[in-house]
Write a protein that holds these residues in place. Sequence first.
Motif, short mmCIF file in Angstrom:
data_model
loop_
_atom_site.label_atom_id
_atom_site.label_comp_id
_atom_site.label_asym_id
_atom_site.label_seq_id
_atom_site.Cartn_x
_atom_site.Cartn_y
_atom_site.Cartn_z
N ARG A 108 53.57 82.03 53.95
CA ARG A 108 53.67 82.93 55.11
C ARG A 108 53.91 82.14 56.39
NH1 ARG A 108 50.51 84.42 59.03
NH2 ARG A 108 48.73 83.28 58.18
N ASN A 109 53.25 80.99 56.55
CA ASN A 109 53.47 80.14 57.72
C ASN A 109 54.90 79.61 57.78
OD1 ASN A 109 50.86 80.41 58.72
ND2 ASN A 109 50.08 78.75 57.47
N ILE A 110 55.45 79.27 56.61
CA ILE A 110 56.84 78.79 56.56
C ILE A 110 57.79 79.90 57.01
CG2 ILE A 110 58.69 78.10 54.99
CD1 ILE A 110 56.65 76.51 53.41
N GLU A 111 57.57 81.12 56.50
CA GLU A 111 58.42 82.24 56.89
C GLU A 111 58.31 82.53 58.39
OE1 GLU A 111 60.62 83.93 55.18
OE2 GLU A 111 60.27 82.83 53.32
N ALA A 112 57.12 82.43 58.94
CA ALA A 112 56.93 82.69 60.37
C ALA A 112 57.68 81.66 61.22
CB ALA A 112 55.44 82.66 60.71
N LYS A 113 57.66 80.41 60.80
CA LYS A 113 58.39 79.37 61.53
C LYS A 113 59.90 79.60 61.46
CE LYS A 113 54.86 75.76 61.03
NZ LYS A 113 54.52 74.46 60.41
N LYS A 114 60.40 80.00 60.30
CA LYS A 114 61.83 80.26 60.16
C LYS A 114 62.26 81.48 61.00
CE LYS A 114 62.44 78.20 55.59
NZ LYS A 114 62.78 78.44 54.17
N ILE A 115 61.39 82.47 61.09
CA ILE A 115 61.68 83.65 61.92
C ILE A 115 61.78 83.25 63.38
CG2 ILE A 115 60.69 85.81 62.78
CD1 ILE A 115 59.58 86.24 59.93
N ASP A 116 60.85 82.44 63.86
CA ASP A 116 60.89 81.97 65.25
C ASP A 116 62.17 81.19 65.53
OD1 ASP A 116 58.47 83.14 65.72
OD2 ASP A 116 57.30 81.33 65.35
N LEU A 118 65.11 81.45 63.93
CA LEU A 118 66.25 82.36 63.94
C LEU A 118 66.28 83.22 65.20
CD1 LEU A 118 66.42 83.63 60.25
CD2 LEU A 118 68.25 82.50 61.51
N GLN A 119 65.14 83.67 65.67
CA GLN A 119 65.09 84.48 66.88
C GLN A 119 65.53 83.68 68.10
OE1 GLN A 119 61.07 85.98 66.99
NE2 GLN A 119 61.59 87.84 65.88
N SER A 120 65.15 82.42 68.15
CA SER A 120 65.57 81.59 69.27
C SER A 120 67.08 81.32 69.24
CB SER A 120 64.80 80.27 69.27
OG SER A 120 65.09 79.52 68.10
N GLN A 121 67.64 81.22 68.03
CA GLN A 121 69.08 80.98 67.91
C GLN A 121 69.89 82.23 68.24
OE1 GLN A 121 69.59 79.55 63.92
NE2 GLN A 121 68.86 77.49 64.38
N LEU A 122 69.38 83.39 67.87
CA LEU A 122 70.14 84.63 68.03
C LEU A 122 69.80 85.37 69.31
CD1 LEU A 122 69.80 85.93 64.37
CD2 LEU A 122 71.82 84.92 65.39
N HIS A 123 68.89 84.82 70.12
CA HIS A 123 68.44 85.48 71.35
C HIS A 123 67.94 86.89 71.03
CE1 HIS A 123 70.21 82.24 73.69
NE2 HIS A 123 71.30 82.38 72.98
N HIS A 194 76.31 89.17 62.08
CA HIS A 194 75.71 90.25 61.29
C HIS A 194 74.90 89.69 60.13
CE1 HIS A 194 75.33 94.16 59.42
NE2 HIS A 194 75.81 93.66 58.28
N MET A 195 75.42 88.66 59.45
CA MET A 195 74.71 88.05 58.33
C MET A 195 73.42 87.39 58.80
SD MET A 195 76.35 88.75 55.60
CE MET A 195 75.63 87.62 54.43
N ALA A 196 73.48 86.77 59.99
CA ALA A 196 72.27 86.14 60.53
C ALA A 196 71.19 87.17 60.83
CB ALA A 196 72.62 85.34 61.78
N TYR A 197 71.60 88.32 61.37
CA TYR A 197 70.65 89.39 61.65
C TYR A 197 70.04 89.93 60.35
CZ TYR A 197 72.08 89.63 66.56
OH TYR A 197 72.32 89.34 67.88
N LYS A 198 70.88 90.06 59.32
CA LYS A 198 70.39 90.51 58.02
C LYS A 198 69.35 89.54 57.45
CE LYS A 198 72.45 94.38 56.79
NZ LYS A 198 71.66 95.58 56.37
N GLN A 199 69.65 88.24 57.58
CA GLN A 199 68.72 87.23 57.09
C GLN A 199 67.39 87.29 57.85
OE1 GLN A 199 70.11 83.22 57.48
NE2 GLN A 199 68.42 82.34 56.31
N LEU A 200 67.49 87.50 59.16
CA LEU A 200 66.29 87.62 59.98
C LEU A 200 65.46 88.83 59.56
CD1 LEU A 200 64.56 86.73 62.40
CD2 LEU A 200 66.06 88.09 63.86
#
Length: 253
Positions: A108-116, A118-123, A194-200
């Motif tokens: 869960r911690n790994i997923e949370a870090k990846k979400i952060d 991706l959010q920083s990259q996609l604004h 669009h693919m990046a948003y789907k992954q997020l």
Amino acid sequence: MSSWKKAGKMSQKTHRERHQPETRKHLGLLEKKKDYISRARDFQEKQATIKLLRKRALNKNPDEFHFHMINSQLVNGVHREKDKEDHHTSEQIKLMETQDIRYVAYKRNIEAKKIDKLQSQLHMIDVANEMQNQHTFFVDDSTEMKNFDLAKKLDTHPALLSRRTNRPKLSAIKDMKLPELDDKTISKIEQKKHMAYKQLEKRIHRERELTIVEQKLEMRRALKDKKIKKPKLVKPGSKDNAPIYKWKFERKR
């Protein structure tokens, strides 16, 4: 008189059951009367049980329904009761049966870090929070309100008004050297976005699932503690949240 009774008893021979003859010694011990009685009673009890079960089977209604039919199941040939207080998805059941709570917390911690990341990259920080614009502009009169131009007020291009982040001003846009992009390149960029948003979206859903599994495992571990009295169920669990229990307060000595 008593002496005559004693003499009579002494003269009597003690009855003994015969032992197995030497020629039949290879067959084992000869069955005695007490052995036969116990074996006969066991056989009669079994016959009576079979007779009773056969009678129940003949009198059974084929349309009869019991809740135990849907509240139990066979798992690898072993009959087990279903958990009535909690409901899980197939993925949650697999994680809860095969993994430890520490492993679930780690993933869960790994997923949370990846979400952060991706959010920083996609604004996407503002969009993920689903917050609406609350910027308020004050005008002097109704005429100014009718002629109010938001793009002119913010000094930006009208196409950039929907953005909450990365919205440059007109002066900065004039100084920027933008590459010339054809329609094919723009469509590829939009597809990647669009693919990046789907992954997020998938990672946010996965992180939510792991959080629920972790909470359920913590609750299950707390319920296994035999030193504490069984708590009261406040809200049963579901696939979207863990069950809620209320423990009785006990004053420690």
